[in-house]
Motif scaffolding. Structure first.
Motif, short mmCIF file in Angstrom:
data_model
loop_
_atom_site.label_atom_id
_atom_site.label_comp_id
_atom_site.label_asym_id
_atom_site.label_seq_id
_atom_site.Cartn_x
_atom_site.Cartn_y
_atom_site.Cartn_z
N PHE A 240 0.84 -1.20 0.00
CA PHE A 240 0.00 0.00 0.00
C PHE A 240 0.88 1.25 0.00
CE2 PHE A 240 -2.58 -3.34 2.09
CZ PHE A 240 -3.56 -3.45 1.14
N ASP A 241 1.05 1.88 1.16
CA ASP A 241 1.85 3.09 1.25
C ASP A 241 3.29 2.85 0.80
OD1 ASP A 241 -0.48 3.75 2.46
OD2 ASP A 241 0.39 4.54 4.29
N GLY A 242 3.77 1.63 0.99
CA GLY A 242 5.15 1.33 0.65
C GLY A 242 5.46 1.61 -0.80
N VAL A 243 4.57 1.21 -1.70
CA VAL A 243 4.82 1.40 -3.14
C VAL A 243 4.63 2.86 -3.53
CG1 VAL A 243 4.07 0.81 -5.48
CG2 VAL A 243 4.15 -0.95 -3.71
N TYR A 244 3.46 3.41 -3.18
CA TYR A 244 3.06 4.69 -3.75
C TYR A 244 3.56 5.91 -2.96
CZ TYR A 244 0.22 1.49 -6.36
OH TYR A 244 -0.19 0.44 -7.15
N GLN A 245 4.04 5.67 -1.76
CA GLN A 245 4.60 6.78 -0.99
C GLN A 245 6.10 6.59 -0.76
OE1 GLN A 245 2.12 7.01 2.59
NE2 GLN A 245 0.77 8.47 1.60
N HIS A 246 6.47 5.60 0.04
CA HIS A 246 7.86 5.48 0.49
C HIS A 246 8.82 5.11 -0.66
CE1 HIS A 246 5.91 5.76 4.28
NE2 HIS A 246 5.38 4.55 4.21
N PHE A 247 8.55 4.02 -1.34
CA PHE A 247 9.41 3.60 -2.44
C PHE A 247 9.35 4.62 -3.58
CE2 PHE A 247 9.93 1.26 -6.48
CZ PHE A 247 11.24 0.84 -6.33
N ASN A 248 8.17 5.06 -3.89
CA ASN A 248 7.98 6.05 -4.94
C ASN A 248 8.82 7.30 -4.67
OD1 ASN A 248 6.90 7.39 -7.14
ND2 ASN A 248 4.99 7.91 -6.14
N THR A 249 8.79 7.77 -3.43
CA THR A 249 9.53 8.98 -3.07
C THR A 249 11.03 8.75 -3.17
OG1 THR A 249 7.75 9.65 -1.57
CG2 THR A 249 9.89 10.71 -1.27
N LEU A 250 11.50 7.57 -2.77
CA LEU A 250 12.94 7.30 -2.85
C LEU A 250 13.40 7.29 -4.30
CD1 LEU A 250 15.38 6.65 -1.01
CD2 LEU A 250 14.95 4.24 -1.46
N VAL A 251 12.61 6.69 -5.18
CA VAL A 251 12.94 6.70 -6.62
C VAL A 251 12.95 8.13 -7.14
CG1 VAL A 251 12.18 6.00 -8.91
CG2 VAL A 251 12.02 4.38 -7.02
N TYR A 252 11.92 8.88 -6.78
CA TYR A 252 11.80 10.27 -7.23
C TYR A 252 12.97 11.11 -6.71
CZ TYR A 252 9.80 14.97 -7.75
OH TYR A 252 9.59 16.29 -8.07
N TYR A 253 13.33 10.90 -5.45
CA TYR A 253 14.40 11.70 -4.83
C TYR A 253 15.74 11.44 -5.51
CZ TYR A 253 16.88 14.00 -0.95
OH TYR A 253 17.64 14.84 -0.19
N GLY A 254 16.00 10.19 -5.90
CA GLY A 254 17.22 9.88 -6.63
C GLY A 254 17.28 10.63 -7.95
N LYS A 255 16.16 10.61 -8.70
CA LYS A 255 16.11 11.35 -9.96
C LYS A 255 16.26 12.84 -9.72
CE LYS A 255 13.02 8.01 -12.24
NZ LYS A 255 11.69 7.81 -12.85
N TYR A 256 15.64 13.32 -8.67
CA TYR A 256 15.67 14.74 -8.33
C TYR A 256 17.09 15.20 -8.03
CZ TYR A 256 14.57 18.91 -5.47
OH TYR A 256 14.51 20.17 -4.94
N LEU A 257 17.82 14.43 -7.22
CA LEU A 257 19.20 14.79 -6.89
C LEU A 257 20.09 14.72 -8.11
CD1 LEU A 257 19.57 12.88 -3.48
CD2 LEU A 257 19.34 15.34 -3.81
N ARG A 258 19.89 13.71 -8.95
CA ARG A 258 20.70 13.60 -10.16
C ARG A 258 20.43 14.76 -11.12
NH1 ARG A 258 19.54 8.15 -9.13
NH2 ARG A 258 17.76 8.08 -10.57
N LYS A 259 19.21 15.23 -11.15
CA LYS A 259 18.86 16.37 -11.99
C LYS A 259 19.58 17.63 -11.52
CE LYS A 259 14.95 19.07 -13.71
NZ LYS A 259 13.48 19.23 -13.73
N ILE A 260 19.64 17.83 -10.20
CA ILE A 260 20.34 18.99 -9.66
C ILE A 260 21.83 18.92 -10.00
CG2 ILE A 260 21.02 20.16 -7.52
CD1 ILE A 260 18.33 19.28 -6.34
#
Length: 886
Positions: free
Chosen positions: A41-61
């Motif tokens: 539930f929250d693991g996929v769409y919140q926690h894991f999703n955010t970690l994937v997004y954060y990695g992309k976000y940091l690499r973009k910066i």
């Protein structure tokens, strides 16, 4: 048993070895079951999703810095809900947690492995931090090892650490902060305290609040231990010292803490009136003995998150503490205080930020019990005869008798815990035992390992509670966010326009996937939401019950048009759920079809008149949505009225008269519906109209019954809608009591609507009526809004630009979630941005050609950065001064 201490290197090596052995019995369940460590539930769409997004976000910066040679930190993302602040939305999940910085090194497709590694690392660091605290106080080595293991693998960690990984972070931070408190009391360097306060405040404001409360309790007890009583000449300097260092640590954290905290305080969940009973139900207290040994994850939420699942040796250590009543008074005081807090609902309400009642702070209770074990372990072999007898009575007579008395709440796991407690108690109380070091150490380490392994077995095993079944298969989480997400079909269309949104209905909700696929959707699920969006959905009485979770706009044609929904995803063979105007099928796969309409509004559309606040307040909800296609509603926030004429509103909705028939055991008395059997229903019989959407509007909905969540089912012809509603006793309650259920568009007139109550209980409904919304005028009103629109739209990082040409004064509305962080510039001159149509941004424009530019900056970020920089400089200055004095 001696009082042996050990070197730091040896202590951590022993801990690491035993952690790996114990962890194999815990985390091995995921490996042998072929499961990822991502909760479904929250693991996929919140926690894991955010970690994937954060990695992309940091690499973009980093890419912008080292490749494009510019420094740009994106602060706003249009693909999160209707657009959201990145920092304040995701701080709760990842941004600020030092460990998640590792995501920059891992591509999204491999983040599942990083996610699992970070979970295991958090468990390890929790025990290591506890080891550091115990070693600082020079405790005996075996006791420290036992305490560290049972702390790291407590029931709270086993349950929450894989469900909500960051829930383990406070278990890491608190022991280190407590070391810092002791260092200050001993007039040692304060930097550990300052740094850990800053780290915990940056990492997660929610748990930082809990940590602060535990810090206060600890500091008060330590103060009384040192000074014996309260004297002003000692208290005032002590308070000043702690206040100063605490403010310094908080000051360093303010670039993240201040924006996040202010954002959270503006949400509806914080202001909702939650139910707080004087005492918990008697059954809750009756289950606590059994809960001490195990975790029933299916009942965690309904049991106020009182998740214990401790090793039996902790209970034995507690009994030893109690029978040696004259010693270790500070431990007894701490245990009594925290136990009382655990037993009073108001404490759970207070420690949970004065929100719903929850004992998510129980990890701190686990730390105290673990430290009691550390302190009592050397005492196991030193008990006097009377103390041994008292221990035997408590451990081998009172506890089993209590479990027998409460047998209806007992479980196999509980009885095993009682049996192991009796075994440990008998061994400690045996006067003939020699307490030879190696054999004794091995005995307690093995029994502790068995206890943790048993906890994991009863929690994860498919033959027991099967918690492992709630986790996604290995390799599935990333695919669910990308290739398997419903919105993937939108990407296949290849629409290259700068802006459009999609909506959906009847699909399994996969919230937040738009932020991975870089699309603009109408779904959202994070704990912290934009208050303007929440207020808009509340004004529109949408069918979603949680302000922090919404899945589309219930197929309401007017709302889809106002928010720029061009594409609608529907399950195949479910076309009856399509809103009006979505007639062109543009894509399909095995499960879903996508329909398009051109009758929707662009990113920037205009009005020549406005709706005053007084007029708005007088409207029904079905009139409010019609009104926004005719005039702009500007929320009254001081002197922000647009200098435009009042809209002359006209409404086409029809409120048909109806007769009611009932089915099942249901009694209607005025506004009260006594439902005495599940699925009892009422049916509205009426004469409908053609070419319209049909709504059932329910206002002032309340429920009294055994459930904290109930479900309503509404049927019209071949359309069925279900709505979950939360009561004030539920943790997801946000104060919502008014709902509009859209029963779909139909060209033929309807005559029946059935409302089914799926739970027994007493329902109170302040007002309920049917409303039908003809579609005749919608296309004409939509075209009027599109007459003058924003062109040459560019949506960039923190900047949105466009051009518009007007032949008269108008109000430009931007389909952009309102935030005070947006600044608007018209032809280079800053202009006030108005909160318009509930959640969007509006600009007053004179006739002529205009260049529009919007620039975003996270609210309170600059004051936070200034204060943070000043605090760091102040720390450096103080450190230099200390060095000079030394």
């Amino acid at each position: 048993m001696g009082n042996k201490t050990e070197t730091g290197k040896r202590a951590y090596l022993r801990y690491t070895l035993w952690f790996l052995i114990t962890g194999a019995f815990v985390f091995g369940w995921f490996a042998v079951s072929g499961k990822s460590m991502v909760w479904k539930f929250d693991g996929v769409y919140q926690h894991f999703n955010t970690l994937v997004y954060y990695g992309k976000y940091l690499r973009k910066i980093l890419h912008s810095l080292f490749v494009e040679h510019k420094f740009c930190v994106p602060m706003w993302d249009m693909s999160i809900g209707y657009g959201a602040d990145i920092l304040t939305t995701l701080n709760y999940y990842a941004i600020g947690d030092p460990l998640t910085l590792l995501s920059v090194l891992v591509p999204g497709s491999l983040t599942e492995y990083l996610y699992a590694a970070l979970i295991i690392l958090r468990f390890y660091l929790a025990g290591a931090a506890f080891t550091a605290y115990c070693r600082y106080h020079q405790n005996e080595e075996t006791g420290v090892l036992l305490g560290s293991l049972v702390y790291a693998f407590s029931g709270f960690a086993l349950f929450c650490g894989v469900r909500h990984p960051y829930f383990v972070n406070p278990m890491i931070y608190l022991p280190l902060i407590l070391i810092g408190i002791d260092k200050i009391f001993r007039k040692e360097k304060p930097w550990l305290y300052v740094i850990m306060v800053a780290v915990s405040a940056v990492s997660n404001f929610y748990f930082f609040y809990m940590i602060v409360l535990m810090m206060v309790i600890y500091a008060v007890i330590r103060y009384l231990m040192i000074y014996k009583k309260i004297r002003i000449r000692e208290l005032v300097p002590c308070l000043g010292t702690f206040a100063g260092w605490s403010l310094l640590g908080v000051g360093i954290s303010l670039p993240v803490l201040l924006p996040s905290a202010m954002y959270v305080l503006g949400t509806g969940r914080m202001s909702a009136r939650n139910y707080v009973p004087v005492l918990y139900p008697l059954a809750h207290y009756a289950k606590l003995l059994n809960d001490f040994f195990g975790v029933d994850y299916t009942m965690a939420s309904s049991r106020y998150y009182t998740v214990m699942g401790f090793a039996p040796i902790l209970l034995v250590a507690l009994l030893v503490l109690l029978v040696r009543w004259k010693k270790n008074r500070e431990l007894k005081a701490g245990w009594l205080i925290l136990t009382v807090l655990l037993l009073i609902p108001f404490a759970g309400h207070m420690i949970n930020g004065f929100s719903y009642v929850s004992n998510r702070w129980i990890w701190a209770y686990g730390m105290l019990l673990s430290y009691i074990l550390v302190k009592m372990y050397p005492e196991f072999g030193k008990l006097e005869k009377k103390e041994r007898m008292a221990l035997l009575v408590l451990g081998c007579v009172v506890l089993p008798a209590g479990e027998l008395i409460l047998n209806q709440y007992a479980t196999l796991h509980g009885w095993i815990g009682i049996g192991m407690t009796m075994l440990l108690t008998a061994k400690i109380a045996d006067p003939k035992h020699s307490w030879q070091q190696r054999q004794t150490t091995a005995f307690f380490l093995v029994t502790t390992l068995v206890s943790v392994a048993a906890n994991a077995y009863f929690l994860f095993s498919p033959n027991q509670t099967n918690y492992i079944g709630d986790f996604r298969e290995q390799g599935a989480p990333y695919a669910m966010l990308t290739a398997q997400a419903q919105n993937e079909i939108i990407q296949e269309i290849g629409d290259t326009d700068t802006f459009y949104r999609y909506d959906q209905y009847g699909n399994v909700a996969r919230e937040n996937t738009a932020m991975q696929n870089r699309l603009y959707g109408t779904d959202f699920y994070y704990s912290v939401t934009n208050n303007a969006v929440a207020e808009f959905l509340q004004e529109m009485d949408t069918s979603n019950s949680m302000e922090q979770m919404y899945d589309g706009l219930d197929g309401r044609t007017i709302l889809d048009r106002l928010t720029g929904v061009r594409y609608f995803i529907i399950k195949k063979e479910k076309e009856q759920y399509l809103p009006y105007g979505y007639t062109e099928k543009v894509a399909e796969n095995k499960k879903y079809a996508v329909y398009r309409t051109d009758e929707t509004l662009p990113f920037g559309y205009t009005y020549s008149s406005v709706i005053s606040q007084d007029s708005w307040d007088s409207l029904k909800v079905v009139e409010k949505q019609q009104a926004m296609l005719q005039g702009a509603w500007i929320k009254r926030t001081g002197n922000t009225e647009a200098d435009l004429p009042e809209t002359e509103l006209s409404f086409s909705d029809v409120t048909p008269e109806y007769e009611i028939t009932t089915e099942g055991d249901i009694t209607i008395s005025g506004s009260e519906y006594q439902v005495k059997e599940k699925d009892a229903s009422i049916t509205f019989h009426y004469q409908g109209v053609e070419n319209c959407e049909t709504y059932l509007v329910i206002e002032g909905l309340d429920y009294e019954g055994t459930a904290t969540k109930f479900t309503l089912k509404i049927d019209r012809d071949n359309v069925e809608k279900k709505g979950a509603v939360y009561t004030c006793r539920n943790s997801f309650y946000s104060g919502k009591e008014d709902f509009l259920y859209n029963l779909g568009y139909h060209s033929e007139a309807s005559s029946e609507v059935t409302l089914t109550f799926q739970q027994k209980g007493t329902y109170t409904i302040g007002k309920m009526y049917l409303s039908e919304q003809p579609m005749n005028m919608l296309d004409e009103q939509t075209e009027a809004r599109k007459e003058d629109q924003l062109e040459n739209l560019v949506i960039g990082d923190n900047i949105i630009t466009g051009d518009i040409t007007l032949d008269q004064r108008k109000l430009l509305v931007l389909s952009l979630a309102y935030s005070t962080g947006w600044k608007a510039y018209v032809d280079g001159q800053e202009q006030t941005l108005l909160q318009t149509n509930g959640m969007f941004c509006g600009l007053k424009l004179e006739s002529g050609k205009h260049r529009i530019k919007l620039r975003y900056q996270t609210p309170y970020l600059i004051p936070g950065l200034i204060t943070g920089l000043f605090s760091i400089l102040l720390c450096m200055g103080i450190a230099l001064q200390m060095r000079k004095k030394k």
